[in-house]
Design a protein around this motif. Structure first.
Motif, short mmCIF file in Angstrom:
data_model
loop_
_atom_site.label_atom_id
_atom_site.label_comp_id
_atom_site.label_asym_id
_atom_site.label_seq_id
_atom_site.Cartn_x
_atom_site.Cartn_y
_atom_site.Cartn_z
N LEU A 316 -22.59 72.24 -20.17
CA LEU A 316 -21.28 71.75 -19.76
C LEU A 316 -20.40 72.86 -19.19
O LEU A 316 -20.56 74.02 -19.58
CB LEU A 316 -20.54 71.13 -20.95
N THR A 317 -19.49 72.47 -18.33
CA THR A 317 -18.41 73.38 -17.93
C THR A 317 -17.28 73.24 -18.93
O THR A 317 -16.83 72.13 -19.22
CB THR A 317 -17.90 73.06 -16.52
N ILE A 318 -16.82 74.36 -19.47
CA ILE A 318 -15.73 74.36 -20.44
C ILE A 318 -14.46 74.83 -19.74
O ILE A 318 -14.42 75.92 -19.15
CB ILE A 318 -16.03 75.28 -21.64
N TYR A 319 -13.43 74.02 -19.80
CA TYR A 319 -12.14 74.36 -19.19
C TYR A 319 -11.18 74.92 -20.23
O TYR A 319 -11.02 74.34 -21.31
CB TYR A 319 -11.52 73.13 -18.53
N VAL A 320 -10.56 76.04 -19.90
CA VAL A 320 -9.62 76.73 -20.78
C VAL A 320 -8.24 76.72 -20.14
O VAL A 320 -8.09 76.99 -18.95
CB VAL A 320 -10.07 78.19 -21.02
N ASN A 321 -7.22 76.40 -20.93
CA ASN A 321 -5.84 76.41 -20.43
C ASN A 321 -5.34 77.85 -20.31
O ASN A 321 -5.49 78.65 -21.24
CB ASN A 321 -4.93 75.62 -21.37
N VAL A 322 -4.74 78.18 -19.17
CA VAL A 322 -4.23 79.52 -18.92
C VAL A 322 -2.71 79.47 -18.89
O VAL A 322 -2.11 78.66 -18.17
CB VAL A 322 -4.76 80.07 -17.59
N SER A 323 -2.08 80.32 -19.67
CA SER A 323 -0.62 80.40 -19.72
C SER A 323 -0.05 80.84 -18.38
O SER A 323 -0.57 81.76 -17.73
CB SER A 323 -0.18 81.37 -20.82
N GLY A 324 1.05 80.20 -17.98
CA GLY A 324 1.73 80.61 -16.75
C GLY A 324 2.27 82.03 -16.83
O GLY A 324 2.44 82.69 -15.81
#
Length: 497
Positions: A316-324
């Motif tokens: 799977l592709t894992i998506y990580v949230n990146v802080s602005g």
């Protein structure tokens, strides 16, 4: 006195507002001092950066109303003391904020914006007892007033809110101004900074609860402050000792019924306070500067879990949230590229609509570097911010995630389906795939499939689950496909969540 901000290109003269005006008592009740424009010296700001600073200064205007009793705002944020409150009354501090005023300022210009703030200030003074208006920011006006008790003060402010939201006409422009107000009892502190913080906390709560007026519960504010301080001290330890975890919410590809990606969601189980709200965790990390270390931990764990999934046969592709806060940071970009390279292109980053606003050049440079390295970019919470087509075209994004507030009303509203369908068509025209967030029922899923939505994320598919439960979930999904059975939505039959 007020000096309106005007930039004359030929003479490079900028006229901007006075930073401070001393409040004074006049023998003529209900009268305001005259406001006039004046020039500043020849060293007035002329560069874009200096002009922005001048704009900040230009909206700090002190209004004066002649009253027998006077409340003074200290514009330098020193100690504030009240002199002679009317008998039988209490003094309160309030902050009024105009919704979406930053966007309006860009449309109508600085001069008209200052006129609007001036009119709002006049309305505040006319509506409240023993009122003085203090600092005026880009979107806010601070003021002090008297009332018999907090309930009476709230009633006065609700009437004020009606007055402030009456349609305003300035220089031929007709403007409606949605306004929220937070206020606090001035007797709870002798320091202006604390009072403003209390009123600001009430304002934030009013906005989050969609209320027009909110009173600051000082006991809750103080408790929250102490609690935040404790959590700030505990967060570095949590990163080191394993109190943090990642949970994953799978995304279903609507045409094939297969799971081919998941979003990593951070969780903090505090040993004494239990689970800490993720939004609060991120806010604390950003305010203390530990967001870099926290993001490094999240990326390392996400890469480890992605490799574990791939080894188990679920690449799977894992998506990580990146802080602005980190998005324009070249140091973070270098770290992210190094860590993501271990996942062989199976790591993606999710950014919010507004993440690039603070430093667009730095953010776009890093996003382009991520895309060149094979890292997929998803725009999160689309529709909740102020995205424009020009903005979307600049981003090297592969995926657009439609905010759950549109998906939740998909089967009850006539407008939401139109907005969702147009967003899907727009994303496809920009060569992006579309993910619908917050899909919780089968009817919404059916509509989204008809609309051509590519990916589905929500409780109908799965709640966020830990890595062990995700492996089990994927194994059961594969087993169902092998037996030609329809995909069984929901949680896996066992495992920890």
């Amino acid at each position: 006195m007020l000096k309106r901000a005007v930039f004359n290109a030929s003479s490079a003269i900028t006229i901007f507002a006075s930073l401070y005006q001393q409040l004074s008592v006049s023998p003529y009740p209900h009268r305001m001092t005259s406001l006039s424009a004046q020039h500043v010296p020849s060293n007035a700001p002329s560069t874009p950066g200096e002009l922005a600073d001048a704009e900040d200064a230009s909206v700090r205007t002190v209004f004066e109303r002649d009253r027998p009793i006077r409340g003074t705002f200290d514009t330098l944020r020193d100690h504030w003391r009240l002199v002679g409150t009317p008998a039988g009354t209490m003094q309160f501090v309030g902050i009024a904020e105009i919704a979406r005023f930053t966007t309006l300022r860009r449309s109508i210009g600085l001069d008209l914006s200052n006129q609007i703030l001036h009119q709002v200030g006049r309305r505040i003074i006319d509506a409240l007892n023993a009122c003085q208006v203090g600092r005026t920011g880009r979107t806010t006006i601070e003021f002090a007033f008297a009332a018999s008790d907090p309930e009476s003060a709230k009633g006065c402010l609700e009437l004020l809110s009606d007055r402030l939201e009456e349609r305003m006409t300035i220089d031929g422009f007709t403007i409606d101004l949605p306004i929220a107000i937070g206020f606090a009892d001035a007797g709870t502190s002798t320091v202006l900074e604390e009072l403003i913080d209390h009123a600001a906390a009430a304002l934030a709560e009013a906005q989050s609860q969609h209320q027009r007026v909110r009173y600051a519960d000082i006991s809750l504010t103080v408790d929250q402050s102490f609690d935040d301080l404790a959590l700030m001290r505990d967060l570095p330890r949590a990163i080191r000792t394993g109190e943090l975890r990642l949970h994953y919410q799978p995304k279903l590809r609507s045409k094939t019924n297969r799971i081919d990606s998941a979003e990593a969601l951070l969780r903090w189980w505090h040993p004494e306070r239990g689970q800490i709200a993720t939004d609060r965790l991120i806010e604390l990390a950003e305010s203390t500067g530990i967001i870099f270390d926290l993001s490094e931990w999240v990326l390392e764990r996400a890469v480890e879990d992605q490799l574990r999934l791939a080894k188990a046969g679920h690449d799977l592709t894992i998506y990580v949230n990146v802080s602005g806060v980190l998005l324009p940071d070249p140091g973070f970009a270098a770290l992210a590229l190094k860590l993501a390279s271990r996942a062989r292109g199976k790591i993606g980053f999710e950014i919010t609509e507004t993440a690039v606003i603070k430093d667009p050049d730095g953010a776009l440079a890093n996003l382009n570097a991520f895309a060149a390295a094979g890292i997929k970019i998803a725009i999160d919470d689309y529709g909740s911010g102020l995205s424009s087509l020009a903005y979307l075209k600049q981003l090297p994004a592969n995926e657009l995630k439609i905010d759950r507030m549109f998906i939740s009303g998909l089967t009850q509203s006539h407008q939401d389906p139109l907005l969702v369908r147009s967003s899907i068509d727009l994303a496809h025209a920009l060569n992006m795939e579309v993910t619908a967030e917050g899909v919780d029922d089968a009817m919404a899923l059916a509509l989204l499939r008809v609309m051509g939505c590519d990916l589905i994320q929500g409780y109908l598919i799965s709640r966020p689950i830990d890595i062990e439960a995700l492996v089990l979930f994927l194994e059961e999904a594969v087993s169902g496909l092998k037996h030609c059975a329809p995909f069984q939505f929901g949680m896996p039959s066992s495992g920890s969540y």
